[in-house]
Design a protein around this motif. Structure first.
Motif, mmCIF file in Angstrom:
data_model
loop_
_atom_site.group_PDB
_atom_site.id
_atom_site.type_symbol
_atom_site.label_atom_id
_atom_site.label_comp_id
_atom_site.label_asym_id
_atom_site.label_seq_id
_atom_site.Cartn_x
_atom_site.Cartn_y
_atom_site.Cartn_z
ATOM 1 N N ILE A 12 14.709 39.115 -21.113
ATOM 2 C CA ILE A 12 13.394 39.177 -21.763
ATOM 3 C C ILE A 12 13.207 40.544 -22.407
ATOM 4 C CG2 ILE A 12 10.895 39.087 -21.411
ATOM 5 C CD1 ILE A 12 11.474 37.241 -18.986
ATOM 6 N N GLY A 21 2.284 40.993 -24.836
ATOM 7 C CA GLY A 21 3.597 40.534 -24.408
ATOM 8 C C GLY A 21 3.868 40.717 -22.929
ATOM 9 N N VAL A 25 4.366 37.722 -20.067
ATOM 10 C CA VAL A 25 5.630 37.664 -19.325
ATOM 11 C C VAL A 25 5.344 37.605 -17.828
ATOM 12 C CG1 VAL A 25 7.705 38.955 -18.685
ATOM 13 C CG2 VAL A 25 7.033 38.812 -21.081
ATOM 14 N N THR A 28 3.672 34.390 -16.646
ATOM 15 C CA THR A 28 4.607 33.263 -16.617
ATOM 16 C C THR A 28 5.326 33.170 -15.279
ATOM 17 O OG1 THR A 28 4.976 33.237 -19.010
ATOM 18 C CG2 THR A 28 6.756 32.363 -17.638
ATOM 19 N N VAL A 121 14.637 35.508 -24.352
ATOM 20 C CA VAL A 121 13.273 35.161 -24.733
ATOM 21 C C VAL A 121 12.577 36.459 -25.133
ATOM 22 C CG1 VAL A 121 11.118 34.043 -24.067
ATOM 23 C CG2 VAL A 121 13.274 33.256 -23.077
ATOM 24 N N ALA A 123 9.343 38.744 -26.344
ATOM 25 C CA ALA A 123 7.891 38.894 -26.439
ATOM 26 C C ALA A 123 7.550 39.426 -27.829
ATOM 27 C CB ALA A 123 7.394 39.844 -25.346
ATOM 28 N N SER A 297 11.045 32.356 -28.503
ATOM 29 C CA SER A 297 9.898 33.258 -28.380
ATOM 30 C C SER A 297 8.622 32.437 -28.475
ATOM 31 C CB SER A 297 9.923 34.327 -29.480
ATOM 32 O OG SER A 297 9.559 33.767 -30.727
ATOM 33 N N PRO A 298 7.488 33.002 -28.022
ATOM 34 C CA PRO A 298 6.212 32.293 -28.209
ATOM 35 C C PRO A 298 5.861 32.261 -29.689
ATOM 36 C CG PRO A 298 5.836 34.506 -27.369
ATOM 37 C CD PRO A 298 7.320 34.278 -27.317
ATOM 38 N N TYR A 314 -0.727 32.404 -21.527
ATOM 39 C CA TYR A 314 0.723 32.579 -21.410
ATOM 40 C C TYR A 314 1.516 31.288 -21.640
ATOM 41 C CZ TYR A 314 0.014 30.552 -16.757
ATOM 42 O OH TYR A 314 -0.309 29.711 -15.709
ATOM 43 N N SER A 316 2.461 29.520 -24.248
ATOM 44 C CA SER A 316 3.509 29.511 -25.253
ATOM 45 C C SER A 316 4.755 30.250 -24.760
ATOM 46 C CB SER A 316 3.010 30.136 -26.557
ATOM 47 O OG SER A 316 4.011 30.089 -27.559
ATOM 48 N N PHE A 317 4.569 31.376 -24.072
ATOM 49 C CA PHE A 317 5.722 32.108 -23.532
ATOM 50 C C PHE A 317 6.418 31.280 -22.455
ATOM 51 C CE2 PHE A 317 8.215 35.081 -21.122
ATOM 52 C CZ PHE A 317 8.715 35.934 -22.099
ATOM 53 N N LYS A 318 5.634 30.643 -21.613
ATOM 54 C CA LYS A 318 6.202 29.800 -20.552
ATOM 55 C C LYS A 318 7.023 28.659 -21.166
ATOM 56 C CE LYS A 318 4.737 27.683 -16.185
ATOM 57 N NZ LYS A 318 3.556 27.360 -15.343
#
Length: 349
Positions: A12, A21, A25, A28, A121, A123, A297-298, A314, A316-318
């Motif tokens: 990450i 970001g 993170v 998540t 992934v 941020a 990435s989100p 969070y 979209s990041f998950k």
């Protein structure tokens, strides 16, 4: 042999530390069940991440490491990429913070190239404060295209909705001149191969949107659709690619035509991203298709306006973490089938 899920190492890059970001993170991985799916390695500094954690009362336990061979499975690993303290001012555009974002991204990319992490992934970064003499790229995708094998293509994903782009981060005034038959064929072939190996779709159907209003209305509102896009699609279709269009972009999503296809290719950034973000409800993922390594990435930016307030969503990041794991497993399965088709068939029987 396919790795067990919990052994998949997710690298990450921390993005802009003055944005949301680091918050998304940590949020998540607050759910301990995420650590049953993968092992995260955050490229930053454990003191900074601990500071961010306190700002929204996170209960996540962080495991600081000074070398990448110290990664512990089932822990939230934070690789101490730098030792010095960093002054954070949430919501502020800061060139110094931009350089830490790139330091994290470059180190995480190197770890991906070397196989230390299985997927990457990223941020969100600020495309303005990352620029320097050593980093002159519009964003993540262009750098990855240089560093990794293949041809990078931005593919936005949310469940069965997948939107790719013929052109991405360029001015609208340059789009028409960039659209060549060669480019269109290359991009569509990249999407087709990704649908097969990354999403396990054997015979993908792809729709392509026209450049001009009403696809040019026979040349009255522009000739590119007739002279460039249609010939490219014809060549691909004759070679066996199930590609259709060009379709007039204005009614394509509103009439739910998109549901009939495995991917939709837009001519330029906003033509694809506006309907995608409208339909994806904050759970969309940006996937860099076409490369020999996996990066997601989100689908949002640094969100300076809410940074430091502990209210960032969070999801979209998950979803970006989930998709990276799914694609990693799909590629391994595709590779196994390609290398041992008879053995795989015997297993199925």
């Amino acid at each position: 042999m396919m790795k067990k899920a919990e052994n998949i190492i997710v690298g990450i890059s921390i993005g802009d530390l003055n944005g949301i970001g680091s918050e998304v993170v940590l949020k998540t991985f607050e759910d301990s069940r995420m650590l049953e799916l993968c092992t995260p390695v955050i490229f930053a500094n454990v003191k900074i991440m601990s500071f961010v954690k306190k700002s929204f009362e996170s209960t996540s336990m962080l495991h600081g490491i000074d070398k990448l061979d110290q990664i512990v499975t089932g822990k939230i690993n934070v690789f101490n990429l730098w030792k010095e303290g960093v002054d954070l001012n949430p919501g502020t555009n800061d060139e110094k913070i931009g350089q830490y974002a790139i330091k994290s991204f470059v180190a995480a990319t190197n770890a991906l190239k070397e196989g230390v992490v299985d997927v990457l992934v990223t941020a969100p970064i600020n495309k303005y404060n990352i620029q320097s003499e050593t980093f002159k790229f519009p964003g993540h995708t262009d750098y990855l295209d240089q560093e990794l094998e293949g041809n990078a293509l931005m593919l936005m994903v949310q469940d069965n909705l997948r939107v790719g782009l013929l052109t991405d981060h360029i001015p609208v005034s340059e789009v028409a001149s960039k659209l060549t038959e060669e480019l269109i064929i290359k991009k569509i072939e990249t999407v087709r191969q990704s649908l097969i190996q990354d999403f396990s779709i054997n015979k993908p159907k792809i729709a392509v949107l026209g450049l001009n209003p009403h696809c040019g209305d026979g040349g009255v509102i522009g000739k590119e659709d007739d002279l460039v896009i249609k010939p490219a699609l014809k060549k691909l279709f004759e070679k066996g690619t199930l590609v259709f269009g060009p379709f007039a972009a204005d009614g394509f999503f509103g009439s739910s035509q998109y549901e009939k296809y495995d991917a939709i290719i837009a001519a330029y950034h906003d033509q694809g991203l506006i309907p995608f973000k409208t339909l994806s409800f904050g759970k969309g993922v940006n996937y860099t298709a076409g490369l020999n390594k996996i990066r997601t990435s989100p689908d949002h930016g640094t969100a300076y306006d809410i940074a430091g307030k502990g209210i960032a969503d969070y999801n979209s990041f998950k979803e970006a973490v989930y998709l990276a794991i799914d694609i990693y497993n799909a590629r391994n399965q595709y590779k196994e089938i390609s290398e041992n088709p008879l053995k795989t068939k015997e297993k199925q029987l």
